[in-house]
Design an enzyme around this catalytic site. Structure first.
Site, PDB file in Angstrom:
ATOM      1  N   CYS A 178       0.803  -1.222   0.000  1.00 24.73           N
ATOM      2  CA  CYS A 178       0.000   0.000   0.000  1.00 24.73           C
ATOM      3  C   CYS A 178       0.839   1.277   0.000  1.00 24.73           C
ATOM      4  O   CYS A 178       0.304   2.359  -0.213  1.00 24.73           O
ATOM      5  CB  CYS A 178      -0.921   0.009   1.228  1.00 24.73           C
ATOM      6  SG  CYS A 178      -2.090  -1.367   1.276  1.00 24.73           S
ATOM      7  N   HIS A 221      12.744   1.219   4.720  1.00 24.30           N
ATOM      8  CA  HIS A 221      12.535  -0.201   4.417  1.00 24.30           C
ATOM      9  C   HIS A 221      13.212  -1.033   5.499  1.00 24.30           C
ATOM     10  O   HIS A 221      14.423  -0.976   5.667  1.00 24.30           O
ATOM     11  CB  HIS A 221      13.140  -0.524   3.045  1.00 24.30           C
ATOM     12  CG  HIS A 221      12.601  -1.777   2.420  1.00 24.30           C
ATOM     13  ND1 HIS A 221      12.515  -2.967   3.099  1.00 24.30           N
ATOM     14  CD2 HIS A 221      12.109  -2.021   1.177  1.00 24.30           C
ATOM     15  CE1 HIS A 221      12.004  -3.894   2.298  1.00 24.30           C
ATOM     16  NE2 HIS A 221      11.740  -3.334   1.124  1.00 24.30           N
ATOM     17  N   HIS A 276      -1.600  19.687   6.914  1.00 31.56           N
ATOM     18  CA  HIS A 276      -2.596  18.667   6.593  1.00 31.56           C
ATOM     19  C   HIS A 276      -1.932  17.286   6.561  1.00 31.56           C
ATOM     20  O   HIS A 276      -0.829  17.139   6.030  1.00 31.56           O
ATOM     21  CB  HIS A 276      -3.256  18.967   5.242  1.00 31.56           C
ATOM     22  CG  HIS A 276      -3.837  20.344   5.150  1.00 31.56           C
ATOM     23  ND1 HIS A 276      -4.992  20.708   5.817  1.00 31.56           N
ATOM     24  CD2 HIS A 276      -3.398  21.459   4.498  1.00 31.56           C
ATOM     25  CE1 HIS A 276      -5.250  21.984   5.563  1.00 31.56           C
ATOM     26  NE2 HIS A 276      -4.303  22.457   4.776  1.00 31.56           N
ATOM     27  N   HIS A 295      -2.437   6.949   5.362  1.00 33.23           N
ATOM     28  CA  HIS A 295      -3.016   5.850   4.598  1.00 33.23           C
ATOM     29  C   HIS A 295      -4.186   5.206   5.339  1.00 33.23           C
ATOM     30  O   HIS A 295      -4.052   4.808   6.506  1.00 33.23           O
ATOM     31  CB  HIS A 295      -1.934   4.805   4.316  1.00 33.23           C
ATOM     32  CG  HIS A 295      -2.465   3.490   3.844  1.00 33.23           C
ATOM     33  ND1 HIS A 295      -3.301   3.366   2.765  1.00 33.23           N
ATOM     34  CD2 HIS A 295      -2.278   2.232   4.323  1.00 33.23           C
ATOM     35  CE1 HIS A 295      -3.602   2.092   2.591  1.00 33.23           C
ATOM     36  NE2 HIS A 295      -2.995   1.384   3.532  1.00 33.23           N
ATOM     37  N   HIS A 331     -14.167   5.486   5.572  1.00 37.42           N
ATOM     38  CA  HIS A 331     -15.616   5.268   5.663  1.00 37.42           C
ATOM     39  C   HIS A 331     -16.275   5.281   4.285  1.00 37.42           C
ATOM     40  O   HIS A 331     -17.119   4.432   3.978  1.00 37.42           O
ATOM     41  CB  HIS A 331     -16.239   6.352   6.546  1.00 37.42           C
ATOM     42  CG  HIS A 331     -17.709   6.174   6.786  1.00 37.42           C
ATOM     43  ND1 HIS A 331     -18.676   6.701   5.945  1.00 37.42           N
ATOM     44  CD2 HIS A 331     -18.384   5.518   7.780  1.00 37.42           C
ATOM     45  CE1 HIS A 331     -19.869   6.386   6.400  1.00 37.42           C
ATOM     46  NE2 HIS A 331     -19.725   5.668   7.511  1.00 37.42           N
ATOM     47  N   ASN A 349     -10.322   0.867   2.165  1.00 38.05           N
ATOM     48  CA  ASN A 349      -8.882   0.871   1.921  1.00 38.05           C
ATOM     49  C   ASN A 349      -8.658   0.640   0.428  1.00 38.05           C
ATOM     50  O   ASN A 349      -8.806  -0.472  -0.067  1.00 38.05           O
ATOM     51  CB  ASN A 349      -8.203  -0.226   2.750  1.00 38.05           C
ATOM     52  CG  ASN A 349      -6.702  -0.259   2.547  1.00 38.05           C
ATOM     53  OD1 ASN A 349      -6.150   0.433   1.692  1.00 38.05           O
ATOM     54  ND2 ASN A 349      -6.023  -1.071   3.348  1.00 38.05           N
TER      55      ASN A 349
END
Length: 487
Positions: A219, A298, A382, A386, A415, A419
């Site tokens: 993702c 990573h 802001h 994710h 909502h 995802n």
């Protein structure tokens, strides 16, 4: 204590200005006391040192030219577009229940569907997931039985990608022949020819285009694609980079009983985004944002990190994505490392000083000292976290000391759209724009987690008061948000 902190932040942030005031006062006093004879002596001195002045001017000019030629090229985000699926693909919890029951009645003897206990677990997770009643799934999975063919998967991906790109091109009026770089990221679906080749074929992109396809990167691959585009735009002059972030559900629906694999079915939904980047100086006037920083972390060298999110077969031979119990600790550690790298880049001087002092104390004196968690709200306006799940958003809200309004874009996106994998951070940015909150000079931080295990960040600065683009995914529903959820 709060007042002491405010005084500290003010003094450190304006430290150099405060130190400069006595110097300015001294120079002004000396200048006011100069008489005509002193001025004539100064002019005489300058006339007899013309060679030195010429050399100094030449050195300054040469240094300025070198700096101008070697500085990184600015990367502008001209515009982006998020896919909005058709109403026929909307699903409610009740609709999911009906589909599962129909499929169980149709072919219960084959045991290709979860057992009753697993179905109960599935619905308990779904009800507490933070997803609403208007998320979207592919048409093929609404069929009874679900269609999981390669053709159906291609149709899903083509619908998502082409819709997002069509809207982006319509809004930007960019000629496809001017696009010099194409990057497509999709973690789970990577057919042959590749998805980037599919885009090249559809839009008849030029033959010397730099084409890249990123797979299996989870993702957080959307930020990886942006980082790759940024590097390429430093090399290739006066061009556009088209970045497409998506995921495919048709071929990746898990139909077994392993609970660690069923969670993905609860959270993931259809979505995708197309982003147009530019290094053309002329695009600064119309671009929405400029890219300030990308930070990639990573931790895959550690075995627990590498295996905490893994695609594999269950005991029955059915393929799914397994989540281990280590994922929470792995995610926390990876986020901490990413923040430790990003902090010095974006924090004001006051935050950097505290960050450095804590780092030295921890390294040299006491390793048990907690990491200093900066107040990112002093540097970032802001936050686009994710939308990987309610627990992930809760954890980052707590650890970063954020307010409910800071994580509102993430909760609202989860909502409304679920995802959507690597594209979720773009739905969140679109939400902020739709609410009219993005003002000129505001900084937006996109942060995403992915298998491997990775945590990647991108920081943008708004070049103007940003309004939502035409056909924004929030165009017809933003007034309903935020929504209060009770769990």
């Amino acid at each position: 204590m709060a007042n002491v902190k405010l005084v500290y932040y003010y003094l450190i942030s304006h430290f150099f200005k405060i130190c400069l005031l006595p110097l300015i006062a001294l120079v002004a006093t000396k200048a006011s006391n100069l008489n005509q004879e002193d001025v004539q002596n100064l002019w005489f001195h300058l006339q007899h040192n013309i060679v030195a002045l010429t050399i100094l001017f030449a050195v300054v000019t040469l240094g300025s030219v070198i700096h101008f030629m070697t500085r990184p090229r600015p990367v502008y985000l001209v515009d982006y577009s998020c896919h909005l699926p058709p109403p026929s693909q909307k699903v409610t919890v009740q609709k999911i229940v009906e589909c599962i029951n129909k499929n169980r009645e149709l072919d219960y003897s084959s045991k290709i569907l979860p057992e009753d206990s697993s179905v109960d677990f599935f619905f308990r997770v779904l009800q507490r997931s933070g997803l609403g009643e208007e998320t979207y799934v592919p048409e093929a999975l609404l069929n009874v039985p679900p269609i999981q063919t390669m053709e159906a998967a291609r149709m899903e991906t083509e619908q998502v990608i082409f819709d997002a790109i069509d809207n982006l091109l319509a809004n930007t009026k960019v000629n496809t022949r001017d696009i010099g770089i194409i990057i497509v990221n999709s973690s789970m679906f990577n057919p042959t020819p590749s998805l980037s080749a599919m885009v090249v074929n559809k839009y008849k992109l030029r033959s010397n285009i730099k084409s890249f396809n990123l797979g299996g990167m989870g993702c957080s691959a959307g930020v990886i694609a942006i980082d790759l585009a940024k590097d390429l735009l430093q090399v290739h002059k006066n061009t556009y980079a088209l970045v497409v972030s998506t995921e495919n559900l048709t071929r990746n629906l898990y139909i077994g009983d392993n609970r660690s694999m069923l969670v993905a079915n609860c959270l993931f939904r259809v979505g995708g985004a197309a982003i147009l980047l530019s290094n053309k100086s002329g695009d600064q006037r119309r671009a929405k944002y400029k890219l300030l920083h990308t930070v990639r972390t990573h931790t895959g060298a550690d075995d627990k990190s590498f295996r905490c999110v893994q695609q594999e077969d269950d005991d029955s031979g059915k393929t799914g994505v397994s989540l281990t119990k280590d994922i929470t600790s792995v995610a926390s550690r990876t986020i901490t490392k990413n923040i430790a790298t990003l902090g010095p880049l974006v924090l004001p001087l006051s935050g950097k000083v505290l960050f450095f002092i804590t780092y030295i104390r921890k390294k040299c004196f006491n390793d048990k000292i907690k990491h200093y968690v900066p107040d990112f709200k002093r540097a970032i306006d802001h936050f686009c976290i994710h939308a990987g799940g309610r627990a992930l958003i809760d954890e980052l809200e707590k650890n970063l000391g954020l307010l409910p309004i800071d994580v509102e874009p993430s909760r609202s996106t989860l909502h409304r759209f679920g995802n959507t994998s690597s594209s979720s951070i773009w739905y969140e940015l679109a939400y902020t724009e739709a609410k009219g909150r993005m003002k000129k000079g505001n900084k937006a931080w996109q942060i995403a987690l992915g298998s491997g295990f990775k945590c990647n960040s991108a920081v943008w600065v708004a070049l103007r008061n940003v309004k939502p683009s035409v056909n924004s995914p929030w165009e017809h529903c933003v007034a309903k948000y935020p929504i209060k959820l009770d769990f």
